[in-house]
Design an enzyme around this catalytic site. Structure first.
Site, PDB file in Angstrom:
ATOM      1  N   HIS A 221      24.019  20.863  10.907  1.00  0.00           N
ATOM      2  CA  HIS A 221      25.325  21.516  11.007  1.00  0.00           C
ATOM      3  C   HIS A 221      25.830  21.700   9.575  1.00  0.00           C
ATOM      4  O   HIS A 221      26.161  20.730   8.889  1.00  0.00           O
ATOM      5  CB  HIS A 221      26.292  20.635  11.806  1.00  0.00           C
ATOM      6  CG  HIS A 221      27.660  21.220  11.965  1.00  0.00           C
ATOM      7  ND1 HIS A 221      28.256  21.392  13.187  1.00  0.00           N
ATOM      8  CD2 HIS A 221      28.566  21.680  11.061  1.00  0.00           C
ATOM      9  CE1 HIS A 221      29.461  21.915  13.032  1.00  0.00           C
ATOM     10  NE2 HIS A 221      29.663  22.097  11.739  1.00  0.00           N
TER      11      HIS A 221
ATOM     12  N   ARG B 259      41.708  26.868   9.904  1.00  0.00           N
ATOM     13  CA  ARG B 259      42.607  25.794   9.482  1.00  0.00           C
ATOM     14  C   ARG B 259      41.910  24.963   8.409  1.00  0.00           C
ATOM     15  O   ARG B 259      40.740  25.203   8.073  1.00  0.00           O
ATOM     16  CB  ARG B 259      42.941  24.886  10.664  1.00  0.00           C
ATOM     17  CG  ARG B 259      41.703  24.331  11.366  1.00  0.00           C
ATOM     18  CD  ARG B 259      42.027  23.270  12.375  1.00  0.00           C
ATOM     19  NE  ARG B 259      40.893  22.947  13.227  1.00  0.00           N
ATOM     20  CZ  ARG B 259      39.881  22.145  12.907  1.00  0.00           C
ATOM     21  NH1 ARG B 259      39.840  21.606  11.696  1.00  0.00           N
ATOM     22  NH2 ARG B 259      38.908  21.897  13.760  1.00  0.00           N
TER      23      ARG B 259
END
Length: 457
Positions: A209, A292
């Site tokens: 990831h 964000r």
């Protein structure tokens, strides 16, 4: 436009992090809090504080009306949402702006676009980001699902279009299981997010990831700040993050970073964002974009020297980006350990009173936490209570410093995941940076089964 007073619509370490950046810019802060957080450190340090409700988040930190009322009562001119809670709620962003308050975040339309995973995947593809093979959009019926699955090949992954954290996500190994698992994924998604829309993707066997930090000015200029490797995960929740990734070359970093930055230029994206990928066999596959600030943003700050919260506030004020892409230097290595109030190996929550607290210190050691001796950790919220971030000139030195810092850090009265991180730093795969998103789950399973600590990759 100059922001003078910021309402921080969050709690815990991120609220404190935002407060510190704001005060260093000469701005006042207003802390909102539930009754359970009346004694929290960010409440104590903020210039002003307003109670917005009882402990349940739905009645306080997710109560938009109360937060807006607090901003008006306290005379705020801006709102920073932090991460979690309402940070990716486009309706909240729109309401903030409708009340003539500055939203310190992306444009609401970009939150909408990237908050829906089906729409995000379509948008990412149109912007030139590499995609995981899968359905073009939402799966409308079982016949379509069977056709898509057959075309991309099993195993496939059923994913909820809304939300995250592994909910509404099912791995389908064989065609016979497709109907049942799609039904289960829809039910979970409906219960968790109020939306049972699902789509299909190719299931990657052993990926990492890797995510890229991006920043845009909202007017067509954007940069990337390199990648973070967040592959050590449990139940799709990140545990240990580092920058740069030990798996990428400088050439790969430059190539993918520029692809991400160019996508943000085309979107005219505003503020901080993170584009997340699965990485396997030298290939990147877009999975989602978070509109964000990320929990793990400090590792990027450590290797670039750029204060991301300060940059968020500057962009919200209409300023230009503080640097050009060619000005950014990636130096050294940084690792973040998320420290939770949990049993380190069963992960059972451990709220309660902190009887002792000593933060690790020394050169290039940073602790983001609102803890103090005597503080009572409430049971109502996420269990993360601190982040330990360590920097070194290279990865080996960073790991040595991290070992020392974990030994030094002391939190009494509650169980924490510090021993988990200490155990991980004894593992040869972790030390070599040779792990995938499945490594930690396998290691934990083997530890629980036979005490072994060397899972098959």
């Amino acid at each position: 436009m100059t922001i003078k007073r910021i309402l921080i619509a969050n709690r815990g370490e991120i609220a404190l992090r935002i407060h510190r950046a704001a005060r260093e810019m000469g701005k006042e802060t207003v802390a909102v809090h539930s009754t359970a957080d009346a004694d929290a450190m960010h409440v104590r340090l903020a210039d002003h504080a307003v109670c917005i409700g009882p402990p349940p988040a739905a009645l306080s930190y997710l109560n938009i009306a109360n937060i807006i009322a607090a901003a008006e009562i306290a005379g705020c001119d801006a709102v920073h949402p932090g991460y979690g809670f309402l940070s990716e709620n486009a309706q909240f962003a729109e309401i903030v702006e409708a009340h003539n308050l500055t939203w310190i975040g992306p444009k609401p339309e970009h939150i909408v676009t990237m908050g829906d995973k089906v729409m995000a995947k379509r948008t990412a593809g149109a912007l030139g980001l590499p995609l995981v093979p899968g359905s073009d959009g939402a799966i409308s019926d079982l016949d379509e699902a069977q056709r898509v699955a057959a075309s991309i090949g099993y195993p496939v992954l059923v994913k909820a279009a809304s939300g995250g954290g592994g909910r509404g996500m099912k791995v389908v190994e064989h065609p016979d299981a497709l109907t049942t698992l799609i039904g289960q994924a829809r039910s979970e998604a409906k219960a968790a997010f109020g939306d049972d829309t699902v789509y299909l993707e190719k299931y990657l066997a052993n990926p990492r990831h890797i995510e890229f930090q991006v920043f845009g000015d909202g007017r067509g200029k954007a940069i990337h700040l390199g990648e973070r490797d967040c592959s050590l995960q449990r139940r799709h929740q990140k545990v240990f993050e580092e920058a740069p990734s030990p798996a990428l070359s400088a050439e790969e970093r430059h190539r993918m970073g520029e692809i991400c930055a160019e996508a943000m230029r085309r979107m005219q994206y505003r503020g901080a964002g993170t584009i997340e990928f699965l990485y396997e066999n030298g290939e990147f596959f877009f999975i989602e974009m978070n509109t964000r600030l990320q929990v793990e943003h400090p590792v990027t700050e450590m290797i670039t020297g750029i204060d991301l919260v300060r940059e968020q506030i500057r962009i919200a004020e209409g300023e230009d980006l503080s640097c050009r892409q060619e000005d950014i230097r990636f130096e050294g290595h940084a690792i973040e350990c998320r420290i939770n109030a949990e049993d380190p190996f069963t992960f059972a929550p451990s709220p309660g009173q902190v009887t002792q607290y000593h933060a690790a210190g020394g050169m290039h050691v940073r602790v983001d936490s609102g803890l103090y001796a005597g503080y009572r950790i409430p049971p109502h919220y996420d269990s993360m209570i601190a982040k330990l971030i360590v920097y070194g000139r290279d990865r080996d030195r960073c790991i040595m410093r991290l070992r020392r810092a974990l030994e030094e850090m002391a939190i009494g009265g509650v169980r924490t995941t510090i021993p988990l991180h200490q155990a991980l730093l004894q593992e040869k795969d972790v030390l070599a940076g040779d792990y995938s998103i499945k490594w930690l789950e396998r290691w934990l399973e083997q530890r629980a089964t036979d005490g072994s600590s060397s899972p098959a990759r």
